[in-house]
Design a protein around this motif. Structure first.
Motif, PDB file in Angstrom:
ATOM      1  N   PHE A 520      13.778 173.152  23.334  1.00 19.63           N
ATOM      2  CA  PHE A 520      14.840 172.789  22.404  1.00 19.63           C
ATOM      3  C   PHE A 520      14.810 171.296  22.092  1.00 19.63           C
ATOM      4  O   PHE A 520      14.945 170.884  20.930  1.00 19.63           O
ATOM      5  CB  PHE A 520      16.197 173.171  22.990  1.00 19.63           C
ATOM      6  N   SER A 521      14.621 170.456  23.108  1.00 22.33           N
ATOM      7  CA  SER A 521      14.630 169.010  22.882  1.00 22.33           C
ATOM      8  C   SER A 521      13.435 168.575  22.056  1.00 22.33           C
ATOM      9  O   SER A 521      13.554 167.686  21.203  1.00 22.33           O
ATOM     10  CB  SER A 521      14.656 168.259  24.217  1.00 22.33           C
ATOM     11  N   ASP A 522      12.273 169.197  22.280  1.00 20.42           N
ATOM     12  CA  ASP A 522      11.113 168.901  21.439  1.00 20.42           C
ATOM     13  C   ASP A 522      11.383 169.300  19.997  1.00 20.42           C
ATOM     14  O   ASP A 522      10.986 168.607  19.052  1.00 20.42           O
ATOM     15  CB  ASP A 522       9.874 169.643  21.959  1.00 20.42           C
ATOM     16  N   ALA A 523      12.071 170.438  19.829  1.00 18.41           N
ATOM     17  CA  ALA A 523      12.423 170.880  18.478  1.00 18.41           C
ATOM     18  C   ALA A 523      13.371 169.885  17.822  1.00 18.41           C
ATOM     19  O   ALA A 523      13.269 169.614  16.617  1.00 18.41           O
ATOM     20  CB  ALA A 523      13.064 172.268  18.536  1.00 18.41           C
ATOM     21  N   MET A 524      14.287 169.327  18.588  1.00 21.74           N
ATOM     22  CA  MET A 524      15.216 168.329  18.055  1.00 21.74           C
ATOM     23  C   MET A 524      14.466 167.084  17.594  1.00 21.74           C
ATOM     24  O   MET A 524      14.755 166.523  16.531  1.00 21.74           O
ATOM     25  CB  MET A 524      16.247 167.953  19.121  1.00 21.74           C
ATOM     26  N   ILE A 525      13.490 166.655  18.409  1.00 21.61           N
ATOM     27  CA  ILE A 525      12.728 165.458  18.049  1.00 21.61           C
ATOM     28  C   ILE A 525      11.942 165.692  16.764  1.00 21.61           C
ATOM     29  O   ILE A 525      11.914 164.842  15.868  1.00 21.61           O
ATOM     30  CB  ILE A 525      11.795 165.046  19.210  1.00 21.61           C
ATOM     31  N   PHE A 526      11.298 166.860  16.649  1.00 19.72           N
ATOM     32  CA  PHE A 526      10.555 167.143  15.432  1.00 19.72           C
ATOM     33  C   PHE A 526      11.491 167.363  14.245  1.00 19.72           C
ATOM     34  O   PHE A 526      11.129 167.082  13.102  1.00 19.72           O
ATOM     35  CB  PHE A 526       9.642 168.353  15.639  1.00 19.72           C
ATOM     36  N   SER A 527      12.692 167.855  14.508  1.00 19.02           N
ATOM     37  CA  SER A 527      13.661 168.042  13.434  1.00 19.02           C
ATOM     38  C   SER A 527      14.086 166.708  12.828  1.00 19.02           C
ATOM     39  O   SER A 527      14.441 166.635  11.645  1.00 19.02           O
ATOM     40  CB  SER A 527      14.899 168.781  13.954  1.00 19.02           C
ATOM     41  N   MET A 528      14.073 165.646  13.628  1.00 14.69           N
ATOM     42  CA  MET A 528      14.400 164.312  13.125  1.00 14.69           C
ATOM     43  C   MET A 528      13.483 163.922  11.979  1.00 14.69           C
ATOM     44  O   MET A 528      13.860 163.153  11.088  1.00 14.69           O
ATOM     45  CB  MET A 528      14.268 163.284  14.255  1.00 14.69           C
ATOM     46  N   MET A 529      12.254 164.470  12.001  1.00 16.53           N
ATOM     47  CA  MET A 529      11.272 164.145  10.978  1.00 16.53           C
ATOM     48  C   MET A 529      11.712 164.582   9.584  1.00 16.53           C
ATOM     49  O   MET A 529      11.423 163.903   8.590  1.00 16.53           O
ATOM     50  CB  MET A 529       9.937 164.803  11.351  1.00 16.53           C
ATOM     51  N   VAL A 530      12.430 165.696   9.477  1.00 15.39           N
ATOM     52  CA  VAL A 530      12.761 166.258   8.160  1.00 15.39           C
ATOM     53  C   VAL A 530      13.649 165.316   7.347  1.00 15.39           C
ATOM     54  O   VAL A 530      13.267 164.899   6.248  1.00 15.39           O
ATOM     55  CB  VAL A 530      13.399 167.653   8.300  1.00 15.39           C
ATOM     56  N   PRO A 531      14.858 164.938   7.835  1.00 19.17           N
ATOM     57  CA  PRO A 531      15.662 164.004   7.042  1.00 19.17           C
ATOM     58  C   PRO A 531      15.000 162.641   6.893  1.00 19.17           C
ATOM     59  O   PRO A 531      15.115 162.001   5.839  1.00 19.17           O
ATOM     60  CB  PRO A 531      16.977 163.893   7.835  1.00 19.17           C
TER      61      PRO A 531
END
Length: 562
Positions: A520-531
């Motif tokens: 989940f935390s890795d997904a959060m970090i990669f999600s930061m990339m989108v915005p």
């Protein structure tokens, strides 16, 4: 001292119940149950972020790689290969060659025509003697107040300290374990694509860190706040996209907080604790069943450092990071030159594997994916996190720090990751049999590769892992706090609430089972990339103006000297 004493007591009051819970969880298996429940609650989100687009039965590509790679390619072309042409200039900036114009401004020092304004430009004392005069000129040059603040040399750390603070969050376990996973799954050829990804990522880092400085805020006490939350809000507002900027900034901040508690904290503490437990005897180790004690030890030191903010963090990282990199690269070179007769064969494997792989999953595309994926995890180019640290630099020219930042993926991926890969290849540890390794086992694989040549190196690597984890945690605590403060305000209560929570998670992370939490935390970090990527692509023209402004300032100085 009283303030620090009170904070440490408060931290212990919160942490004591946490490690008691962690110990009970380890005995009863409750941590596994919690982890499973967490996985059930967040599994759909993680799967969405790491969804693989199936092109064939064998070839599947993570969709998150497309914006990262395409964005980096766009910036590389748009800024005329700044990742090549800007390297030497970046080194000169770090060395302080342009410190005078960055502090006072080129036009103030040398005039609009490049003629020195009665100042001996080769005499630092002469320049310092005119500081009051220069300050008056800057304050009365007709700019509006907010513009003066944006263009000021306000800041808290030097270029070198900003670079090491950001590097401390990226140079870490990904360089040791992540590379081992990449070459195990993708073969030696994955190394080539990691290098390519690092090279392209240099352009992305240049853009986001230039924006971080350009749109930073400076508080009344001189404290600097910057990062995607600010350049997404202020930058897009200047383009008439205020609503979009606000939404993107809030999304980024939420994901950054999640990433700071997970990948930037619990994962680091967990892997460091496992490495220490393994090197001290495994099941016979004094830490076996008591890893919470290691977490408590780490939490106290993390808490002491992060109380002081970015200045305190920078003072630690500018000593730890160079030490870590020198030790690790030095050991890698030792192994490489000890087996120098295999160097040629290793590079042959890398090149052949990159374009004509055999016996690896997904063929050439699979190798490319592994290289890019692991490089992206390691250097975080395009994620936006590093711009939070770089924003605190002392300079009047935003592009100066953007240039410094492009060195980060080069050091992290092109140098450190490549060294790890070469050690693994030369020592014969690249095998499809290791393709199923998780990060914990991958660290041991890398340790074994070094041990085959340097028998005592696993002890040094353990120290390196602990230092990597520590430096990553203190840097990510700063990232997370800046996002936290953006959402909840900058008060003493909100600051210490976040920092105490962060230290509690260090203890929990050391003792708990974290499989789904880390996913989940890795997904959060990669999600930061989108915005972040949406914003920096839209704001690229602003960065070009900043680059031109800085290069013009350098030309003015050169004309004055000539």
């Amino acid at each position: 001292m009283k303030r620090i004493y009170k904070v440490c007591l408060s931290m212990l009051a919160f942490i004591m119940p946490a490690f008691v819970f962690a110990q009970e969880a380890a005995e009863k298996g409750l941590d596994e149950k919690i982890d499973d429940a967490f996985g059930w609650a967040t599994g759909d989100y993680v799967q969405a972020v790491f969804y693989q687009i199936p092109f064939t039965d064998e070839i599947k590509i993570y969709w998150v790689l497309f914006p990262l790679i395409l964005g980096a390619l766009f910036f590389t072309v748009y800024f005329k290969f700044i990742n090549l042409t800007g390297v030497w200039r970046a080194i000169q900036v770090v060395r302080g060659k342009y410190e005078d114009i960055e502090k006072f401004g080129a036009e103030t020092l040398y005039g609009e025509d490049g003629i020195a304004n009665g100042v001996d430009i080769n005499n630092v004392d002469d320049i310092e003697a005119h500081i009051d005069e220069f300050s008056d000129e800057i304050a009365n040059d007709g700019d509006i107040k907010d513009t003066i603040r944006d263009e000021s040399s306000d800041g808290e750390v030097s270029h070198f300290q900003a670079l090491t603070a950001a590097l401390s969050a990226t140079v870490g376990l990904g360089n040791i374990a992540g590379v081992a996973v990449a070459v195990s799954v993708g073969g030696a050829g994955a190394t080539f694509w990691m290098i390519v990804a690092g090279f392209l990522g240099m352009a992305s880092k240049f853009v986001e860190c230039t924006l971080g400085v350009k749109y930073r805020d400076v508080g009344p006490d001189g404290t600097v706040y910057g990062g995607p939350m600010y350049y997404l809000t202020k930058g897009l507002k200047s383009m008439g996209l205020a609503g979009l900027g606000k939404v993107l900034a809030v999304l980024f901040a939420i994901m950054c907080i999640g990433g700071s508690f997970g990948g930037g904290n619990m994962f680091q503490a967990n892997q460091a604790a496992q490495m220490v437990e393994n090197i001290t005897g495994g099941t016979e180790s004094f830490l076996y069943g008591y890893k919470w004690a290691f977490g408590l030890f780490m939490a106290v030191f993390v808490g002491i450092v992060i109380i002081g903010g970015i200045k305190s963090i920078a003072k630690v990282t500018d000593k730890i990071v160079p030490f870590m990199v020198v030790i690790y690269v030095g050991a890698s070179l030792w192994v490489i030159f000890a087996r120098f007769d295999l160097i040629g064969e290793a590079f042959t494997q890398i090149i052949d594997g990159a374009f004509s792989p055999e016996g690896v999953a997904g063929g050439a595309i699979g190798v490319l994916i592994q290289g890019f994926r692991r490089a992206a995890f390691s250097n975080e180019a395009g994620v936006g996190s590093a711009s939070i640290a770089h924003s605190a630099v002392k300079t009047k020219y935003a592009a100066s720090e953007g240039l410094v930042a492009l060195l980060e993926p080069f050091i992290d991926t092109v140098v450190v990751c490549t060294m790890t890969a070469l050690v693994l290849i030369i020592t014969g540890n690249v095998s499809s049999e290791n393709a199923g390794l998780n990060d914990a086992d991958a660290i041991l694989l890398t340790s074994g590769a070094f041990e085959s040549v340097i028998s005592w190196f696993p002890y040094v690597l353990t120290l390196a892992v602990v230092l990597f984890a520590f430096s990553t945690m203190i840097s990510w605590s700063y990232y997370g706090y800046q996002a936290w403060a953006y959402l909840f305000g900058r008060t003493t209560r909100t600051e210490y609430t976040y920092k105490i929570l962060f230290c509690v998670f260090v203890v929990i992370g050391s003792a708990a089972s974290l499989g789904n939490v880390i996913g989940f935390s890795d997904a959060m970090i990669f999600s930061m990339m989108v915005p972040n990527m949406i914003g920096i692509v839209l704001l690229a023209p602003k960065v070009k103006k900043e680059l031109n402004r800085y290069m013009s300032a350098i030309k003015l100085k050169s004309k004055a000297i000539d």
